[in-house]
Design a protein around this motif. Structure first.
Motif, PDB file in Angstrom:
ATOM      1  N   GLY A 187      -1.388  14.994  -9.475  1.00  0.00           N
ATOM      2  CA  GLY A 187      -2.585  14.420  -8.906  1.00  0.00           C
ATOM      3  C   GLY A 187      -2.299  13.361  -7.853  1.00  0.00           C
ATOM      4  O   GLY A 187      -1.175  13.189  -7.378  1.00  0.00           O
ATOM      5  N   TYR A 188      -3.361  12.638  -7.492  1.00  0.00           N
ATOM      6  CA  TYR A 188      -3.258  11.615  -6.445  1.00  0.00           C
ATOM      7  C   TYR A 188      -2.962  10.239  -7.037  1.00  0.00           C
ATOM      8  O   TYR A 188      -2.118   9.500  -6.536  1.00  0.00           O
ATOM      9  N   ALA A 189      -3.679   9.901  -8.126  1.00  0.00           N
ATOM     10  CA  ALA A 189      -3.492   8.587  -8.743  1.00  0.00           C
ATOM     11  C   ALA A 189      -3.832   8.695 -10.225  1.00  0.00           C
ATOM     12  O   ALA A 189      -4.772   9.397 -10.608  1.00  0.00           O
ATOM     13  N   PRO A 190      -3.072   7.988 -11.084  1.00  0.00           N
ATOM     14  CA  PRO A 190      -3.308   8.089 -12.528  1.00  0.00           C
ATOM     15  C   PRO A 190      -4.509   7.282 -13.016  1.00  0.00           C
ATOM     16  O   PRO A 190      -4.933   7.439 -14.161  1.00  0.00           O
ATOM     17  N   LEU A 191      -5.043   6.418 -12.180  1.00  0.00           N
ATOM     18  CA  LEU A 191      -6.138   5.552 -12.609  1.00  0.00           C
ATOM     19  C   LEU A 191      -7.072   5.277 -11.438  1.00  0.00           C
ATOM     20  O   LEU A 191      -6.626   5.064 -10.312  1.00  0.00           O
ATOM     21  N   THR A 192      -8.368   5.292 -11.732  1.00  0.00           N
ATOM     22  CA  THR A 192      -9.380   4.914 -10.755  1.00  0.00           C
ATOM     23  C   THR A 192     -10.209   3.790 -11.356  1.00  0.00           C
ATOM     24  O   THR A 192     -10.727   3.924 -12.471  1.00  0.00           O
ATOM     25  N   LEU A 193     -10.321   2.662 -10.640  1.00  0.00           N
ATOM     26  CA  LEU A 193     -11.090   1.536 -11.182  1.00  0.00           C
ATOM     27  C   LEU A 193     -11.999   0.939 -10.111  1.00  0.00           C
ATOM     28  O   LEU A 193     -11.836   1.191  -8.910  1.00  0.00           O
ATOM     29  N   CYS A 194     -12.917   0.139 -10.592  1.00  0.00           N
ATOM     30  CA  CYS A 194     -13.886  -0.516  -9.705  1.00  0.00           C
ATOM     31  C   CYS A 194     -13.317  -1.864  -9.251  1.00  0.00           C
ATOM     32  O   CYS A 194     -12.951  -2.706 -10.094  1.00  0.00           O
ATOM     33  N   THR A 226      -8.827   9.428 -25.376  1.00  0.00           N
ATOM     34  CA  THR A 226      -8.383   8.077 -25.048  1.00  0.00           C
ATOM     35  C   THR A 226      -7.415   8.174 -23.880  1.00  0.00           C
ATOM     36  O   THR A 226      -6.198   8.035 -24.021  1.00  0.00           O
ATOM     37  N   ALA A 227      -7.937   8.468 -22.715  1.00  0.00           N
ATOM     38  CA  ALA A 227      -7.091   8.691 -21.536  1.00  0.00           C
ATOM     39  C   ALA A 227      -7.890   8.391 -20.283  1.00  0.00           C
ATOM     40  O   ALA A 227      -9.109   8.606 -20.236  1.00  0.00           O
ATOM     41  N   TRP A 228      -7.192   7.901 -19.257  1.00  0.00           N
ATOM     42  CA  TRP A 228      -7.834   7.679 -17.975  1.00  0.00           C
ATOM     43  C   TRP A 228      -7.946   8.998 -17.234  1.00  0.00           C
ATOM     44  O   TRP A 228      -7.122   9.897 -17.411  1.00  0.00           O
ATOM     45  N   LEU A 229      -8.952   9.098 -16.396  1.00  0.00           N
ATOM     46  CA  LEU A 229      -9.116  10.286 -15.565  1.00  0.00           C
ATOM     47  C   LEU A 229      -8.187  10.189 -14.356  1.00  0.00           C
ATOM     48  O   LEU A 229      -8.108   9.155 -13.704  1.00  0.00           O
ATOM     49  N   VAL A 230      -7.480  11.278 -14.095  1.00  0.00           N
ATOM     50  CA  VAL A 230      -6.535  11.333 -12.983  1.00  0.00           C
ATOM     51  C   VAL A 230      -7.252  11.874 -11.762  1.00  0.00           C
ATOM     52  O   VAL A 230      -7.912  12.921 -11.821  1.00  0.00           O
ATOM     53  N   GLU A 231      -7.095  11.175 -10.640  1.00  0.00           N
ATOM     54  CA  GLU A 231      -7.736  11.649  -9.419  1.00  0.00           C
ATOM     55  C   GLU A 231      -6.904  12.773  -8.802  1.00  0.00           C
ATOM     56  O   GLU A 231      -5.694  12.637  -8.598  1.00  0.00           O
ATOM     57  N   HIS A 232      -7.584  13.892  -8.505  1.00  0.00           N
ATOM     58  CA  HIS A 232      -7.006  14.985  -7.725  1.00  0.00           C
ATOM     59  C   HIS A 232      -7.801  15.035  -6.425  1.00  0.00           C
ATOM     60  O   HIS A 232      -8.847  15.671  -6.345  1.00  0.00           O
ATOM     61  N   ARG A 233      -7.277  14.341  -5.415  1.00  0.00           N
ATOM     62  CA  ARG A 233      -8.050  14.158  -4.185  1.00  0.00           C
ATOM     63  C   ARG A 233      -8.235  15.476  -3.439  1.00  0.00           C
ATOM     64  O   ARG A 233      -9.280  15.706  -2.830  1.00  0.00           O
ATOM     65  N   ALA A 234      -7.235  16.363  -3.507  1.00  0.00           N
ATOM     66  CA  ALA A 234      -7.358  17.631  -2.795  1.00  0.00           C
ATOM     67  C   ALA A 234      -8.514  18.457  -3.344  1.00  0.00           C
ATOM     68  O   ALA A 234      -9.190  19.176  -2.601  1.00  0.00           O
ATOM     69  N   GLY A 288       0.796  -1.216   0.000  1.00  0.00           N
ATOM     70  CA  GLY A 288       0.000   0.000   0.000  1.00  0.00           C
ATOM     71  C   GLY A 288       0.829   1.267   0.000  1.00  0.00           C
ATOM     72  O   GLY A 288       0.264   2.371   0.038  1.00  0.00           O
ATOM     73  N   ARG A 289       2.183   1.115  -0.038  1.00  0.00           N
ATOM     74  CA  ARG A 289       3.047   2.283  -0.076  1.00  0.00           C
ATOM     75  C   ARG A 289       3.928   2.257  -1.323  1.00  0.00           C
ATOM     76  O   ARG A 289       3.985   1.240  -2.042  1.00  0.00           O
ATOM     77  N   PHE A 290       4.640   3.360  -1.556  1.00  0.00           N
ATOM     78  CA  PHE A 290       5.403   3.500  -2.796  1.00  0.00           C
ATOM     79  C   PHE A 290       6.854   3.899  -2.576  1.00  0.00           C
ATOM     80  O   PHE A 290       7.610   4.012  -3.526  1.00  0.00           O
ATOM     81  N   LEU A 291       7.249   4.099  -1.335  1.00  0.00           N
ATOM     82  CA  LEU A 291       8.628   4.428  -1.012  1.00  0.00           C
ATOM     83  C   LEU A 291       9.286   3.207  -0.384  1.00  0.00           C
ATOM     84  O   LEU A 291       8.809   2.686   0.635  1.00  0.00           O
ATOM     85  N   ALA A 292      10.389   2.748  -1.008  1.00  0.00           N
ATOM     86  CA  ALA A 292      11.095   1.571  -0.511  1.00  0.00           C
ATOM     87  C   ALA A 292      11.796   1.898   0.814  1.00  0.00           C
ATOM     88  O   ALA A 292      12.176   3.048   1.062  1.00  0.00           O
ATOM     89  N   PRO A 293      11.987   0.890   1.678  1.00  0.00           N
ATOM     90  CA  PRO A 293      12.622   1.141   2.984  1.00  0.00           C
ATOM     91  C   PRO A 293      13.952   1.889   2.917  1.00  0.00           C
ATOM     92  O   PRO A 293      14.172   2.791   3.739  1.00  0.00           O
ATOM     93  N   PRO A 294      14.887   1.574   1.966  1.00  0.00           N
ATOM     94  CA  PRO A 294      16.139   2.347   1.944  1.00  0.00           C
ATOM     95  C   PRO A 294      15.908   3.842   1.675  1.00  0.00           C
ATOM     96  O   PRO A 294      16.621   4.684   2.241  1.00  0.00           O
ATOM     97  N   LEU A 295      14.931   4.162   0.838  1.00  0.00           N
ATOM     98  CA  LEU A 295      14.642   5.570   0.558  1.00  0.00           C
ATOM     99  C   LEU A 295      14.001   6.225   1.779  1.00  0.00           C
ATOM    100  O   LEU A 295      14.326   7.376   2.124  1.00  0.00           O
ATOM    101  N   VAL A 296      13.091   5.510   2.449  1.00  0.00           N
ATOM    102  CA  VAL A 296      12.467   6.049   3.659  1.00  0.00           C
ATOM    103  C   VAL A 296      13.532   6.349   4.705  1.00  0.00           C
ATOM    104  O   VAL A 296      13.538   7.413   5.340  1.00  0.00           O
ATOM    105  N   GLU A 297      14.468   5.430   4.872  1.00  0.00           N
ATOM    106  CA  GLU A 297      15.533   5.621   5.851  1.00  0.00           C
ATOM    107  C   GLU A 297      16.407   6.819   5.488  1.00  0.00           C
ATOM    108  O   GLU A 297      16.755   7.635   6.352  1.00  0.00           O
ATOM    109  N   PRO A 327       0.609   5.822  -7.958  1.00  0.00           N
ATOM    110  CA  PRO A 327       0.836   7.063  -7.216  1.00  0.00           C
ATOM    111  C   PRO A 327       0.954   8.285  -8.110  1.00  0.00           C
ATOM    112  O   PRO A 327       1.450   8.218  -9.229  1.00  0.00           O
ATOM    113  N   GLY A 328       0.487   9.420  -7.591  1.00  0.00           N
ATOM    114  CA  GLY A 328       0.814  10.739  -8.084  1.00  0.00           C
ATOM    115  C   GLY A 328       1.461  11.498  -6.938  1.00  0.00           C
ATOM    116  O   GLY A 328       1.600  10.970  -5.830  1.00  0.00           O
TER     117      GLY A 328
END
Length: 735
Positions: free
Chosen positions: A437-444, A457-465, A408-417, A498-499
């Motif tokens: 944005g928040y995410a490049p794709l939203t699906l069911c 011909t493009a997916w909608l990008v979520e802008h959660r803010a 559920g995350r996108f930063l690897a432990p060495p980068l987090v450290e 991720p965005g």
């Protein structure tokens, strides 16, 4: 008889109008007028008056000209300096090269109609001459006004009232009593002249040597192109500002093109430090009044230095002596709508037609420019060391197959450290992800339905803010639905990938005490916001920067020591001819933000393909070898820069019509040795802004001109009025 005599005394001239017409129209010159090429004139067209430019006679005269008696006369001339011969030739050259109507190109050179009108005289106040029998009472307020005005000096009302600490009513009362009188303000230069002798920063030996070479190129007062390269932080800007200083010494004008002028606050600070004043600015964010004043000042030679976006190429410089293209590799220099052109290449043409020096600047130059330097068409200057003793950052690749992020995350432990340690030392870190944005794709989760743009011909990008799903191609936006539009399941839509907003969310959870700043085009809407962001970072009010490609564009953050690239593989997909080249350029520029002062820098690239040539080149720092490998792959197939490309993009609101026209163009495709046509095929963005798109690609050897082939090809196919065929010579994108 009188009218006949007037007609007989007239001459004819060609007038080019800023309309998408095939060429200039002939008009009659009244006997009372003296008209020369380049003059701005008003002429009748149908039932309206338009402003155009008296154009040069065609090289071959029309065998069937319109009779003189049928010509309509020029209505009048405009009080503005004529368009120079070099700019007229530039308009013709671009029209011929891009297969665009000359009037459509002229429109870019006449983008500020208000500038063609004479400036409105401004009124002020001047001391009245002594005399008269009346002796008006001199109050303390009136005395302050008299003290603020020197004999013969004209001052505007508001500044005068402010300086004397009085109201405008006091000034009017003094005028009624004969103490002061109205007068026109004298003409004032709109822009202060930069001082070429103003003391600049101390340059290292290699910088002084490169600066001397550029000065000599400018002083020669003839055309030539120099490619200025150097590692990030080597002081290329300070070096080419030496060339600007020489241009000012020569009494000529200089143009500097930047890919993102609205975000270049730090560049402007450097210019002021070098020359004592700001340059004239030209980009989409300046006000209409500033655009009018700048255009007029350029035409009258009162704007010695202009820094601008690609459209600044079409400003009316009377004596252009230097053209600089900073970050010449940037695709932002490509104009994709209307007249399709590449500002870097057209800058070289503008310099040649003006007998000016041209400097192309980049830490990661394009393969086209490198090839021109290797073949001797361009001179080459290279700065191998960072300025002031700073060292290049160490670059490492984090193999996401071995050290994956937590679920559920996108930063690897060495980068987090690494980020945690950097912030803990009081230094700054940056996380880079070239995705807004928040995410490049939203699906069911229930049925797999993907939220797609209805126009593209493009997916909608979520802008959660903003609580929006948005298309980054056409701007379509809609709120996230409460249930799946396909299966109707409630609360089943989930964000995928991720965005930068999602990286911010993760960073907030990991380092809640860190002061964070997001740098993206939708969070920095203009120059003021960009300048404030740069100030906050420089003043150490920010611990963690999270940014898109904006952060790669020349920023200097001395306290930034760590750069983490969240998805280094992002630009390598899609099969684009220049995908690897662009990725290595972008990531090298991003990496170059780290370690630009005393503290060493470190760059961590998260990748699933650490063995990719791009990753190897970034780790080794040997970009020269990488570009040589790129050249070796492209040369056998005659791919640019060793061959020529031109794209035809067919589009229509009716899919059947787009297919039919594309098929007809395919059947009429040219052939012959060294000529190949690929397609027709649906474009990767097969639907864009409601128009169905098909592409054909013409590929030829380097020694074959594509324009005659394209003209003959297009002339053999009847294109319906509701179908558009866009020509893109030298395409840089293939969407």
């Amino acid at each position: 008889m009188k009218d006949t005599a007037i007609v007989a005394a007239r001459t004819r001239v060609s007038v080019l109008l800023p309309l998408p017409l095939a060429g200039a129209y002939d008009y009659a010159v009244p006997s009372s007028m003296t008209i020369r090429p380049g003059e701005f004139v008003s002429v009748p067209l149908n039932h309206r008056e338009l402003v155009g430019v008296v154009w040069d006679p065609p090289p071959t005269p029309d065998l069937n000209p319109i009779p003189d008696r049928r010509l309509r006369p020029i209505s009048g001339t405009l009080p503005v300096p004529p368009m120079t011969e070099s700019l007229r030739r530039f308009v013709d050259w671009i029209a011929a090269y891009t297969l665009s109507p000359p009037g459509a190109v002229l429109r870019m050179a006449m983008s500020v109609p208000a500038a063609l009108e004479p400036p409105t005289p401004q009124a002020g106040w001047v001391l009245a001459p002594p005399g008269g029998n009346s002796r008006p009472r001199i109050t303390p307020e009136r005395q302050r006004v008299l003290d603020a005005l020197r004999p013969g000096e004209v001052q505007a009302g508001a500044p005068l009232a402010e300086a004397a600490r009085v109201s405008l009513g006091v000034l009017r009362g003094m005028a009624e009593n004969g103490l002061i009188r109205p007068a026109l303000l004298p003409h004032r230069r709109r822009f202060a002249r930069p001082d070429p002798a103003h003391p600049g920063p101390a340059l290292a030996a290699d910088q002084r040597e490169a600066g001397a070479a550029l000065r000599a190129a400018v002083a020669a007062r003839r055309f030539g192109v120099t490619l200025l390269t150097g590692v990030t932080g080597s002081g290329k800007t300070e070096v080419y500002l030496d060339a600007v200083a020489e241009c000012l010494t020569q009494g000529r004008q200089a143009l500097v093109l930047l890919p993102e002028i609205a975000l270049s606050a730090q560049w402007l600070d450097r210019f002021r430090a070098r020359f004592g004043v700001a340059p004239a600015l030209w980009h989409s964010e300046v006000t209409s009044r500033t655009r009018r004043d700048t255009w007029r000042a350029v035409a009258e030679g009162e704007a010695p230095v202009v820094v601008g976006a690609r459209s600044a190429l079409f400003l009316p410089f009377p004596d252009l002596g230097l053209v600089i293209v900073d970050e010449e590799h940037e695709t932002a220099f490509k104009q994709e709508e209307g007249v399709v052109y590449h500002a870097r290449d057209m800058a070289v043409v503008r310099a040649r037609l003006s007998q000016a020096a041209c400097v192309l600047v980049s830490a990661t130059p394009s393969l086209e420019s490198l090839t021109n330097a290797e073949t001797g068409r361009y001179a080459l200057l290279h700065l191998p060391e960072r300025h002031g003793g700073a060292r290049l950052p160490a670059v490492e690749v984090l193999d996401l197959r071995r050290t994956p992020p937590e679920r559920g995350r996108f930063l690897a432990p060495p980068l987090v450290e690494a980020v945690g340690e950097t912030i803990g030392r009081g230094e700054q870190a940056m996380l880079f992800l070239n995705r807004r944005g928040y995410a490049p794709l939203t699906l069911c989760r229930h049925c797999g339905h993907r939220m797609r743009c209805p126009n593209c011909t493009a997916w909608l990008v979520e802008h959660r803010a903003k609580r929006l799903l948005q298309c980054h191609h056409c701007g379509h936006a809609e709120p996230p639905p409460a249930e799946c539009p396909e299966c109707g399941t409630a609360n089943s839509l989930t964000a995928v990938g991720p965005g930068v907003e999602r990286v911010l969310e993760e960073a907030t959870a990991l380092w809640p005490e860190a002061r964070r700043l997001v740098m993206a085009s939708d969070t920095l809407p203009g120059p003021a916001a960009a300048a404030e962001a740069a100030r906050a970072i420089q003043d150490r009010e920010v611990d963690l920067i999270i940014g898109t490609q904006i952060v790669a564009k020349g920023w200097h953050f001395p306290h930034l020591t760590l750069v983490g690239v969240v998805d280094a593989d992002l630009g390598l997909a899609g099969g684009d001819l220049r995908a690897a080249e662009r990725t290595v350029q972008l990531l090298h520029q991003v990496a170059g933000r780290a370690g630009r002062a005393e503290a060493p820098g470190r760059v961590l690239l998260q990748s699933f393909s650490p063995e990719h040539p791009v990753m190897r080149a970034l780790v080794s720092g040997d970009l020269e070898a990488f570009m040589q490998e790129e050249a070796a792959m492209r040369r056998p197939g005659h791919w640019p820069p060793f061959g020529r490309l031109a794209a035809l993009i067919v589009s229509s609101e009716e899919e059947r019509e787009a297919d039919r026209t594309a098929r007809d163009l395919g059947l009429a495709a040219p052939g012959g040795e060294g000529v190949q046509v690929l397609g027709p095929a649906p474009a990767p963005l097969a639907l864009l802004r409601g128009r169905h798109r098909r592409r054909l690609l013409l590929k030829t050897r380097r020694d074959i001109a594509v324009q005659p082939i394209l003209r003959d090809w297009l002339a053999r196919v009847a294109v319906p009025n509701h179908v558009r065929v866009q020509v893109d010579v030298d395409p840089v994108g293939f969407l």
